[in-house]
Design a protein around this motif. Structure first.
Motif, mmCIF file in Angstrom:
data_model
loop_
_atom_site.group_PDB
_atom_site.id
_atom_site.type_symbol
_atom_site.label_atom_id
_atom_site.label_comp_id
_atom_site.label_asym_id
_atom_site.label_seq_id
_atom_site.Cartn_x
_atom_site.Cartn_y
_atom_site.Cartn_z
ATOM 1 N N PRO A 273 0.835 -1.207 0.000
ATOM 2 C CA PRO A 273 0.000 0.000 0.000
ATOM 3 C C PRO A 273 0.871 1.258 0.000
ATOM 4 O O PRO A 273 2.037 1.216 0.418
ATOM 5 N N LYS A 274 0.314 2.363 -0.446
ATOM 6 C CA LYS A 274 1.074 3.609 -0.608
ATOM 7 C C LYS A 274 1.861 4.001 0.635
ATOM 8 O O LYS A 274 3.020 4.395 0.544
ATOM 9 N N GLU A 275 1.234 3.907 1.802
ATOM 10 C CA GLU A 275 1.917 4.360 3.021
ATOM 11 C C GLU A 275 3.099 3.463 3.410
ATOM 12 O O GLU A 275 3.920 3.828 4.239
ATOM 13 N N TYR A 276 3.203 2.291 2.787
ATOM 14 C CA TYR A 276 4.297 1.367 3.065
ATOM 15 C C TYR A 276 5.103 1.041 1.812
ATOM 16 O O TYR A 276 5.817 0.044 1.771
ATOM 17 N N LYS A 277 5.019 1.893 0.799
ATOM 18 C CA LYS A 277 5.615 1.589 -0.505
ATOM 19 C C LYS A 277 7.133 1.390 -0.456
ATOM 20 O O LYS A 277 7.683 0.694 -1.288
ATOM 21 N N ASP A 278 7.801 1.951 0.544
ATOM 22 C CA ASP A 278 9.246 1.794 0.653
ATOM 23 C C ASP A 278 9.655 0.636 1.574
ATOM 24 O O ASP A 278 10.832 0.450 1.861
ATOM 25 N N CYS A 279 8.688 -0.131 2.037
ATOM 26 C CA CYS A 279 8.949 -1.242 2.954
ATOM 27 C C CYS A 279 8.944 -2.578 2.216
ATOM 28 O O CYS A 279 8.261 -2.734 1.218
ATOM 29 N N LEU A 280 9.693 -3.526 2.736
ATOM 30 C CA LEU A 280 9.677 -4.882 2.185
ATOM 31 C C LEU A 280 8.501 -5.675 2.741
ATOM 32 O O LEU A 280 8.043 -6.634 2.140
#
Length: 128
Positions: free
Chosen positions: A41-48
């Motif tokens: 999801p957008k709010e976690y786009k930089d997370c694995l």
């Protein structure tokens, strides 16, 4: 074989392996979780990956970013599962320091990684 077909087969292999590892972890630690491999999801786009407790009637949902290598995805699953175990032992991560990445979490994560990587968990999990 075309590139897109190869990528599809790789992602199916990774997804299947993740579900094996998830079943192994649940059996070992007695903590129920759900698993989703998808675009983050957008709010976690930089997370694995991340773990969601949005629905109190269901087990927490672990998200793993689509497109990771199998080893990277399994490592992420171990990390997120450690959050679930730590949540049960030490309370919600949002009530602890460092968004739940405190010393208590590190001890749980270390235990899970040691069980999986060094105490034959990698091989045992293939039976699930």
């Amino acid at each position: 074989m075309s590139g897109s077909r190869r990528d599809t087969l790789k992602s199916l292999k990774t997804r299947g392996r993740l579900h094996q590892v998830k079943r192994f972890l649940i059996a070992e630690y007695g903590v129920e979780v759900r698993l989703r491999v998808a675009k983050m999801p957008k709010e976690y786009k930089d997370c694995l990956g991340y773990i969601s407790y949005d629905n109190p009637d269901l087990a927490p949902l672990i998200w793993i970013a689509h497109g990771l290598s199998t080893s990277e995805a399994v490592s992420t699953l171990l990390h997120e599962f450690a959050h679930a175990v730590s949540h049960n032992i030490h309370g919600p991560s949002w009530k602890r320091k460092y968004d739940g990445h405190d010393k208590s979490f590190a001890i749980v994560l270390n235990s899970i990684e040691n069980r999986y990587l060094y105490d034959n968990g990698l091989e045992e999990s293939k039976e699930y």
